[in-house]
Design an enzyme around this catalytic site. Structure first.
Site, PDB file in Angstrom:
ATOM      1  N   GLY A   1       0.819  -1.205   0.000  1.00  0.00           N
ATOM      2  CA  GLY A   1       0.000   0.000   0.000  1.00  0.00           C
ATOM      3  C   GLY A   1       0.851   1.253   0.000  1.00  0.00           C
ATOM      4  O   GLY A   1       2.071   1.202   0.166  1.00  0.00           O
ATOM      5  N   PRO A   2       0.217   2.418  -0.163  1.00  0.00           N
ATOM      6  CA  PRO A   2       0.957   3.682  -0.195  1.00  0.00           C
ATOM      7  C   PRO A   2       1.607   3.975   1.148  1.00  0.00           C
ATOM      8  O   PRO A   2       1.246   3.392   2.180  1.00  0.00           O
ATOM      9  CB  PRO A   2      -0.136   4.713  -0.521  1.00  0.00           C
ATOM     10  CG  PRO A   2      -1.283   3.928  -1.058  1.00  0.00           C
ATOM     11  CD  PRO A   2      -1.207   2.592  -0.409  1.00  0.00           C
TER      12      PRO A   2
ATOM     13  N   GLY B   1       2.444   5.663   4.666  1.00  0.00           N
ATOM     14  CA  GLY B   1       1.633   6.303   5.689  1.00  0.00           C
ATOM     15  C   GLY B   1       0.290   5.674   5.938  1.00  0.00           C
ATOM     16  O   GLY B   1      -0.548   6.257   6.628  1.00  0.00           O
ATOM     17  N   THR B   2       0.054   4.469   5.400  1.00  0.00           N
ATOM     18  CA  THR B   2      -1.253   3.824   5.589  1.00  0.00           C
ATOM     19  C   THR B   2      -1.249   2.817   6.734  1.00  0.00           C
ATOM     20  O   THR B   2      -2.223   2.087   6.921  1.00  0.00           O
ATOM     21  CB  THR B   2      -1.691   3.124   4.288  1.00  0.00           C
ATOM     22  OG1 THR B   2      -0.632   2.273   3.828  1.00  0.00           O
ATOM     23  CG2 THR B   2      -2.019   4.139   3.212  1.00  0.00           C
ATOM     24  N   GLY B   3      -0.162   2.721   7.490  1.00  0.00           N
ATOM     25  CA  GLY B   3      -0.156   1.905   8.699  1.00  0.00           C
ATOM     26  C   GLY B   3       0.338   0.497   8.528  1.00  0.00           C
ATOM     27  O   GLY B   3       0.014  -0.362   9.351  1.00  0.00           O
ATOM     28  N   LYS B   4       1.142   0.208   7.514  1.00  0.00           N
ATOM     29  CA  LYS B   4       1.613  -1.161   7.307  1.00  0.00           C
ATOM     30  C   LYS B   4       2.539  -1.614   8.442  1.00  0.00           C
ATOM     31  O   LYS B   4       2.395  -2.709   8.979  1.00  0.00           O
ATOM     32  CB  LYS B   4       2.338  -1.248   5.957  1.00  0.00           C
ATOM     33  CG  LYS B   4       1.474  -0.874   4.758  1.00  0.00           C
ATOM     34  CD  LYS B   4       2.208  -1.052   3.459  1.00  0.00           C
ATOM     35  CE  LYS B   4       3.383  -0.103   3.321  1.00  0.00           C
ATOM     36  NZ  LYS B   4       2.991   1.309   3.292  1.00  0.00           N
ATOM     37  N   THR B   5       3.490  -0.756   8.781  1.00  0.00           N
ATOM     38  CA  THR B   5       4.427  -1.115   9.848  1.00  0.00           C
ATOM     39  C   THR B   5       3.725  -1.226  11.191  1.00  0.00           C
ATOM     40  O   THR B   5       3.991  -2.142  11.980  1.00  0.00           O
ATOM     41  CB  THR B   5       5.558  -0.067   9.916  1.00  0.00           C
ATOM     42  OG1 THR B   5       6.193   0.021   8.638  1.00  0.00           O
ATOM     43  CG2 THR B   5       6.573  -0.453  10.972  1.00  0.00           C
TER      44      THR B   5
ATOM     45  N   SER C   1      -3.322   1.813 -17.648  1.00  0.00           N
ATOM     46  CA  SER C   1      -4.690   2.261 -17.365  1.00  0.00           C
ATOM     47  C   SER C   1      -5.044   3.539 -18.093  1.00  0.00           C
ATOM     48  O   SER C   1      -6.069   4.142 -17.793  1.00  0.00           O
ATOM     49  CB  SER C   1      -4.870   2.462 -15.854  1.00  0.00           C
ATOM     50  OG  SER C   1      -4.011   3.480 -15.383  1.00  0.00           O
TER      51      SER C   1
ATOM     52  N   LYS D   1      -8.137   5.479  -7.358  1.00  0.00           N
ATOM     53  CA  LYS D   1      -8.525   6.309  -8.503  1.00  0.00           C
ATOM     54  C   LYS D   1      -9.854   7.017  -8.252  1.00  0.00           C
ATOM     55  O   LYS D   1     -10.021   8.195  -8.593  1.00  0.00           O
ATOM     56  CB  LYS D   1      -8.605   5.438  -9.757  1.00  0.00           C
ATOM     57  CG  LYS D   1      -7.246   4.902 -10.203  1.00  0.00           C
ATOM     58  CD  LYS D   1      -7.379   3.986 -11.397  1.00  0.00           C
ATOM     59  CE  LYS D   1      -6.017   3.458 -11.814  1.00  0.00           C
ATOM     60  NZ  LYS D   1      -6.100   2.534 -12.968  1.00  0.00           N
TER      61      LYS D   1
END
EC number: 3.4.21.53
Length: 844
Positions: A355-356, A358-362, A678, A721
């Site tokens: 994911g991008p 800052g989306t909380g993966k860590t 796309s 998108k």
């Protein structure tokens, strides 16, 4: 005493003093010295040799010379090139310098010859003085080096005081200043005092030198002795098979091995290395290398583990408490944990959160570790390009160290931690090895139970480690690695999700970090939403946290400087804390125009809108592409051109138009690289619009790839998108029909306010994208340049539509060539005013 005076050539010596009876060979380099030699050879081979007080003087004056020298007889004289002469002389009596003169080619000296030094010593004192000199020579003999040792032996054989005093300065290796002081002495008593002083100084210097040499030798002998003893001790221990010193480093290591939680095989290998370390000589380089290696392997956890918390409800509570939203991610994580709890071990799944930023993966990985009660360690793989970073170095190399995985295990102190492989999509490879290939053994559950680190050189069981990887872009992960991981998409946050995250997590966190109490700062809901919409435009929440931190810092200063008790941030005073809005409305086309279409794209930091511009100009049929397009996007542009040429005549474009015009496709922000599958339908629509001169709706955006036949292919990143379209205030979006299941999975928060239209082929796209008055233009409005072939094609198409309708037994109104013709009529389909599709006839 002085006998007679005479004038002879003179040579001034530098750093050299000769005494009567000495033979010497030296070089003459100055013109005056060479000239003196030549004059002496012509006048009887006698020359006066006197030393300079200043060694650096080139043309010395009489004041620069000592008062006494010697008269020397030249035995051999040889002249070389570059005004250099070498001479061998035998020194005769002492002479006193009375006067010197410059004869042009050489110096000449007026001297008074002194045949003998005045003997002022009483006869009864000479034996005692001889005894004193001999005693001092014996003392010198004790500490003298080998070069002086034999000379002193010969001097001790002399039994006459005058002879010994004459031989001392000539036979011993004294410097020129010491010899000059002897030469300057006028009486034997003065000579005796000078020589005794020199002998005492030489003896003391040799004694000090001898003492230091003894100390150095003693130290060397001590080390040599210790080495021999250690070697003997090692042989004795090897023969006896036992030890007598329990306090050595080896014994301490053996105690640690006994306490180690590891298999017998591992312990036995470590004990062998300890035995080898024990028998190595102390202080050697190999000993230090082996000591470091043993300390490393003894600190590894091997089979030491922690017990997992198998309470699934506890895991759910932890995830809900730590993260807002991300329902699909939480469900997928809980499923993986449920399987792990039921099986007792992992089922071979390596979770990869994509994911991008800052989306909380860590933070999700950290929460999973907390839910399971496991130790958490993080390995950053961003920019790692050396295989040794993963597998370690050979321990024989200088500065060798284990790989990052072994270091992480040593840090965790358990063999089953949760190990986060951060930024796995950013590993690279070069001449030092392929880092991605090194990770294959780590992430393959069939192999990682016997992972071999080059430094440890013993199999390490990684099968109990729970690996979680993170990445921003799935496409850049090496395919073999991607095949071994279970991908979980962590998509962008909506504005509502960001609001709740900021309210429940970010604001309390920043208040604590900046030393504020909850009662001291209040951010109103309207102000917080304005921060999200107008000050931060991102997929994650990192910039949002920074803006909240800015407010907290300014609040802290305001409380201290103005003694304010409480600060309230509202929508109206927000600019006081954050300044002017940093993210104006998304740039998009506001007016219906030809050749400009808004596309939607996915990036590693979220969704964005792209304004694709197409312009035409007279030319030779070239396609010009600008705006930093990647290879995939360039292919889409060529496919779009092929499709547009194939249908151009249906839109009143002459057949030879493309041979007489160039087409230029540009995507603004040319410095930003763009690529991805796309933009096909967007390019095709913009190109057909520019070629036919028909306007495209400005309030519409689209995404999808196109084939040569005009079919619309599905795409990815749909959520990002659609969020980008909403941020750009676009309410109508064209989406591939094959992506309809993806749209149905999205929450209403994302799709609310959007009119999502599904398209299967390019004719559907054109029909919906072109302005209504443009899409319905008839053949009557075409220009005089329309070719006859185009007219025939329109007639044939209309006739074919009529024939199809008759065969289908549906009443169809026959289309005339003078009636309006559009893309839908050509395909046998029309659209009612309400937007309902009908076949064969138009509803009235």
């Amino acid at each position: 005493m002085a006998k007679s005076k005479k004038t002879i050539p003179m040579i001034a010596l530098r750093g050299l003093t000769l005494l009567p009876g000495m033979k010497s060979t030296f070089d003459c380099v100055t013109e005056k010295s060479v000239g003196a030699l030549a004059a002496a050879m012509a006048e009887g081979r006698n020359v006066f040799l006197v030393s300079q007080m200043d060694e650096d003087a080139v043309d010395p004056l009489q004041d620069d010379l000592f008062s006494r020298g010697v008269i020397a007889h030249i035995h051999q004289y040889m002249k070389a090139a570059d005004n250099l002469a070498r001479v061998t002389v035998e020194c005769g009596p002492i002479a006193e310098l009375l006067n010197m003169s410059d004869a042009g080619t050489c110096f000449r000296a007026e001297i008074a010859r002194i045949d003998h030094v005045t003997d002022d010593l009483p006869a009864e004192s000479k034996p005692a003085m001889l005894r004193v000199l001999r005693d001092q020579l014996r003392e010198l003999h004790r500490f003298a080096g080998e070069t002086v040792y034999e000379t002193v032996d010969e001097l001790l054989k002399i039994r006459k005081l005058e002879v010994l005093m004459e031989k001392l300065p000539t036979e011993l290796p004294w410097n020129w200043e010491a010899r000059q002081s002897v030469l300057e002495s006028a009486t034997l008593s003065e000579v005796f005092q000078v020589e005794m002083q020199i002998l005492i100084m030489e003896t003391q210097a040799d004694q000090i030198r001898h003492t230091f040499q003894e100390k150095v030798q003693e130290r060397i002998d001590k080390h040599q002795k210790e080495y021999v003893l250690h070697e003997q001790m090692a042989e004795i221990r090897e023969e006896l098979g036992e030890r007598s010193d329990p306090e050595t480093d080896a014994d301490e290591m053996r105690k640690k091995v006994d306490e180690l939680v590891a298999s017998d095989e591992i312990k036995e290998k470590i004990r062998k290395e300890i035995n080898r370390f024990e028998n190595m000589p102390i202080g050697s380089q190999d000993t230090n290398v082996l000591r470091t290696y043993l300390e490393t392997v003894l600190e590894l956890p091997w089979d030491k583990r922690t017990e997992d918390n198998i309470d699934l409800s506890h895991a759910r509570e932890v995830l809900e408490k730590d993260h807002y939203g991300l329902e699909k991610v939480k469900d997928r994580v809980l499923e993986a944990l449920a399987v792990r709890i039921l099986t007792g071990e992992g089922n071979g799944q390596i979770i990869c959160l994509v994911g991008p930023p800052g989306t909380g993966k860590t933070s999700i990985a950290r929460s999973i570790a907390r839910a399971l009660g496991r130790k958490y360690v993080r390995i950053s793989l961003g920019g790692v390009h050396d295989e040794a970073e993963i597998r370690g170095h050979r321990k024989t190399y200088v500065g060798a160290m284990p790989g990052r995985l072994v270091e992480a295990l040593r840090q965790a102190q358990v063999s089953n931690p949760l190990m986060l492989l951060d930024e796995i999509d950013k590993v690279s490879s070069d001449y030092r090895g392929d880092t991605g290939a090194a990770l294959l053994e780590v992430l393959d559950t069939e192999q990682n139970s016997h992972f071999r680190d080059h430094y440890v050189e013993m199999p390490i069981d990684l099968s109990h480690v729970m690996f979680i990887a993170t990445a921003n872009n799935k496409s850049t992960i090496p395919l073999p690695l991607l095949d071994r991981m279970d991908i979980i998409e962590v998509s962008s946050y909506t504005e509502n999700e960001k609001y709740h995250i900021a309210k429940d997590y970010l604001i309390p966190k920043q208040l604590e970090r900046n030393g504020l109490k909850k009662s001291q700062l209040t951010i109103q809901a309207a102000g917080l939403r304005r921060i999200i919409h107008n000050y931060t435009r991102e997929a994650g929440v990192r910039n949002l946290e920074r803006r909240i931190g800015d407010i907290c810092r300014k609040t802290a200063r305001q409380i201290l400087e103005k003694d304010e008790v409480k600060v309230r941030v509202t929508e109206s005073n927000l600019e006081k804390y954050l300044g002017p809005e940093r993210n104006p409305e998304e740039d998009r086309n506001r007016v219906d125009q030809a050749g400009i279409v808004t596309g939607l794209a996915w990036t590693s930091v979220g969704g964005v809108t792209l304004q694709i511009e197409v312009n035409t100009m007279p030319g030779k049929g070239q396609l010009i592409l600008t705006g930093q397009m990647g290879d995939v996007m360039k292919e889409s542009a060529r496919i779009a051109l092929t499709w547009v040429r194939s249908v151009a005549t249906d839109y009143q474009v002459p057949e030879d138009w493309f041979d007489r015009h160039d087409i230029h496709i540009h995507i603004p922000e040319g410095a930003v690289p763009k690529d991805g599958p796309s933009a096909g339908i967007t390019m095709s629509t913009a190109m057909l619009s520019a070629v036919s001169g028909r306007k495209v709706r400005a309030d519409l955006a689209m995404t999808g790839e196109v084939t040569l036949r005009g079919q619309v292919l599905m795409i990815g990143g749909l959520k990002e998108k659609l969020l980008a379209a909403k941020q750009a205030d676009i309410h109508t979006v064209l989406v591939p029909a094959r992506n309809q299941p993806d749209v149905e999975e999205l929450s209403g928060e994302i799709t609310d306010g959007l009119e999502i239209l599904y398209v299967e082929e390019m004719r559907d796209v054109i029909r919906r994208a072109f302005c209504p008055d443009e899409a319905g233009k008839s053949a009557k409005t075409k220009t005089s340049k329309t070719s006859k072939t185009a007219k025939k094609t329109l007639k044939k198409t209309a006739a074919a539509d009529t024939e199809k309708a008759v065969k289908a037994e549906k009443p169809v109104k026959k289309t005339k060539t003078s009636e309006p013709v559009n893309a839908d009529r050509l395909s046998g389909k029309t659209e009612s005013a309400s937007g309902e599709m009908v076949t064969g006839k138009r509803k009235k």
